[in-house]
Each structure stands twice: as C-alpha cells, then as structure tokens.
Write an enzyme that holds these catalytic residues in place. Structure first.
Site, mmCIF file in Angstrom:
data_model
loop_
_atom_site.group_PDB
_atom_site.id
_atom_site.type_symbol
_atom_site.label_atom_id
_atom_site.label_comp_id
_atom_site.label_asym_id
_atom_site.label_seq_id
_atom_site.Cartn_x
_atom_site.Cartn_y
_atom_site.Cartn_z
ATOM 1 N N ARG A 85 0.872 -1.175 0.000
ATOM 2 C CA ARG A 85 0.000 0.000 0.000
ATOM 3 C C ARG A 85 0.907 1.222 0.000
ATOM 4 O O ARG A 85 2.052 1.162 0.466
ATOM 5 C CB ARG A 85 -0.887 0.029 1.256
ATOM 6 N N LYS A 145 -2.261 -2.254 7.882
ATOM 7 C CA LYS A 145 -3.424 -1.730 8.597
ATOM 8 C C LYS A 145 -3.455 -2.273 10.019
ATOM 9 O O LYS A 145 -3.138 -3.432 10.256
ATOM 10 C CB LYS A 145 -4.701 -2.123 7.862
ATOM 11 N N HIS A 147 -2.382 2.562 -5.592
ATOM 12 C CA HIS A 147 -3.026 1.285 -5.252
ATOM 13 C C HIS A 147 -3.131 0.385 -6.485
ATOM 14 O O HIS A 147 -3.229 -0.842 -6.349
ATOM 15 C CB HIS A 147 -4.416 1.556 -4.665
ATOM 16 N N ARG A 173 -0.500 -2.179 -6.531
ATOM 17 C CA ARG A 173 -0.797 -3.294 -5.619
ATOM 18 C C ARG A 173 -1.774 -4.274 -6.281
ATOM 19 O O ARG A 173 -1.592 -5.486 -6.212
ATOM 20 C CB ARG A 173 -1.374 -2.719 -4.317
ATOM 21 N N HIS A 218 -4.076 -9.253 3.765
ATOM 22 C CA HIS A 218 -5.531 -9.266 3.897
ATOM 23 C C HIS A 218 -5.925 -10.122 5.091
ATOM 24 O O HIS A 218 -5.456 -11.247 5.237
ATOM 25 C CB HIS A 218 -6.197 -9.856 2.640
ATOM 26 N N TYR A 247 -9.415 -11.289 -6.867
ATOM 27 C CA TYR A 247 -8.429 -11.500 -7.928
ATOM 28 C C TYR A 247 -8.683 -12.785 -8.710
ATOM 29 O O TYR A 247 -8.194 -12.932 -9.819
ATOM 30 C CB TYR A 247 -7.014 -11.463 -7.343
#
Length: 299
Positions: A149, A173, A245, A248, A271, A280
């Site tokens: 990110r 995150k 992004h 990514r 994730h 994806y």
C-alpha cells in the site's frame, strides 16, 4: 454527553485499546463527523445518547442524498457501529441503536490494473539523471514487487529491510506487521537509492530510519507518490484511471494469473480475510475470457 468529548474518547479508544493506525483512526473519525453533521442538521438536535435506530436509518438516507457511493455508505456504517459499541462499553448508553442497522449491498467491482508492459513503460519513463529519479524507481519497483500500500511504502524503514535474504518487514493496517518477499529488480533499485543517492541527502532529525525521503530529508507523503505516478502514466500515454493502489492490484493480479496460491497472495497483501483476496480470482476469470475471445478461432 456532547459530541466533541464522545468523539475524542472514541479516538483514544481506537488508538490505545484497538491499536489502530493514525490513518484508520482518522477514517473512523471522519465517519462520526458525518453523523455529527447529520445530527446538527435536524430540527431537534440529536446527541449521541438520544440517537435511535430510526435516526440512523434517516442518516443512511441523508448519506445517500449527499452522493456517497455504496462502498462509502458501508464504511460509514461500520464506523458508526464501532462508535456505538464504544459508547455502550463505556456505559454512556444503555442500548446500541446501531445493532439492527443493515449495511447496503455492495457489488464488488474489479479494480483497474496495469499490464506488465505498462508498468515497465512507467518505470522506464523515470528520469534517472535527476536526484529524485533513483528514489522514484526504487519506490515503484518496491510497491509493484511486493504489493505494498502507499502508506506502507512511505512508512518503510531501513531497519526493516532484509535484502540479503530478499524480505522486507511491512507495517500494514492496524499496525500489523508482515514479512513480504522482495524481487531482485526492487532490491537493485533500493540499493542504488540507499547506497549512492540517499547517503548524500541531509536528513531531518527523527527521519533517519525512513527509506524514502524528499529533498529536504523528510519522509515522503502519499500525495507526492500519487502525483509522481500520475505524471509518469501521462508521459507514456496511459489513459487508465490509476493511483499507487493500482500497482498493488497489478501485483496481485499478475501473481494469480501466473498460478500463485491464493493463500500465499493473501499473506503477501496482508488481507485479514481470504474473501478480500478472492476478487483477484474474478479478475483472473476475466483475463481468461478475454484470452479466449482474442485467440480462439470459434470466438
């Protein structure tokens, strides 16, 4: 209870007890600010402890009317639910009005991606004769090579580079750390930036450990990376709507298209849920469909 003290307490709770990053705390705060703005727009002003489920449903309608898209509506709702859970936990309210509030249904959209050729074109367009050139190449090689990110790139530290074993430690995150493999092209670009250019940059106090610095010796902003990428894309004639992004998304897409295990991609992207990574697989199906359409004699 007034809104300002409630929001301030909520921010402290997110920071200290939930260990959320500054960016996440800021995002949640903006969501509650929206709720505060809504409460102030009512004929009878609402306070955190007087809000009902009906008020919150009206708030959703208000959010739609001001033009928020479904994904933003869902994010705001999530922030509100967290806020009222906090108030309930602190005994500031006795009933959580958001408990039965339903989130809008979101249609998962496929993110824009760049082809490997387009990424190569962008990186080739970087002017390496300029002082910032080697740095920009190192940034985009690292972001694409490890699926970072933009916030993870600007916060990347020298002490978290393990280039001898081809790994970097990334803070994602919620301040969660993960080890991510890094490719040879990114390692080469990083070494040139760090060993040949960065060493000659006067560094501001407290910024010594950040990998990517501006000409004043301070860590970069996300906005600066965004503008640099947009400028490079325009230079090589890429018309797609892209952002940092996008690199990514491209990283993940190219891995899945190449047959990478979805769990491995999830781990590298950081994730929390495999569901997020599964988008994806849809991208991969679109890629397969387009390949058949383009090359199959019966299509």
């Amino acid at each position: 209870m007034d809104w300002r003290s409630a929001i301030k307490g909520f921010q402290a709770y997110l920071r200290l007890e939930k260990s959320m990053s500054a960016n996440s705390v800021e995002a949640y705060s903006r969501d509650i600010e929206k709720l505060y703005q809504f409460s102030e727009s009512r004929e009878v002003k609402l306070k955190p402890e007087t809000i009902t489920l009906t008020n919150l449903r009206d708030f959703i309608v208000w959010v739609v009317e001001i033009g928020m898209i479904p994904s933003s509506q869902a994010r705001i709702l999530s922030g509100c639910k967290a806020f009222f859970k906090y108030l309930l936990m602190e005994n500031m309210i006795s009933i959580d009005p958001s408990e039965l509030l339903e989130a809008p249904k979101i249609r998962r959209t496929l993110p824009d991606t760049l082809s490997f050729h387009e990424i190569n074109s962008i990186i080739a367009a970087i002017d390496l004769s300029k002082p910032e050139g080697p740095r920009n190449k190192a940034i985009f090689e690292t972001m694409y090579g490890s699926g970072l990110r933009v916030s993870e790139a600007v916060d990347l530290k020298l002490s978290n580079l393990y280039l001898d074993i081809e790994f970097i430690k990334v803070t994602g995150k919620g301040n969660k750390e993960r080890l991510v493999p890094i490719g040879t092209e990114a390692i080469k670009a990083l070494k040139i930036w760090i060993e040949q250019v960065r060493v000659h940059t006067p560094i501001k106090k407290g910024q010594e450990d950040y990998v990517f610095l501006n000409r004043r010796g301070a860590k970069l902003t996300r906005q600066m990376i965004f503008l640099t990428l947009k400028s490079l894309a325009a230079t090589v004639g890429i018309k797609k709507k892209i952002s940092p992004h996008t690199l990514r998304h491209s990283f993940a897409t190219h891995l899945v298209e190449g047959g990478a295990d979805l769990r491995a991609v999830q781990e590298m992207l950081g994730h929390e849920s495999i569901t997020t990574t599964e988008i994806y697989t849809h991208l991969d199906r679109e890629y397969l469909k387009s390949t058949i359409s383009q090359f199959h004699p019966r299509s």
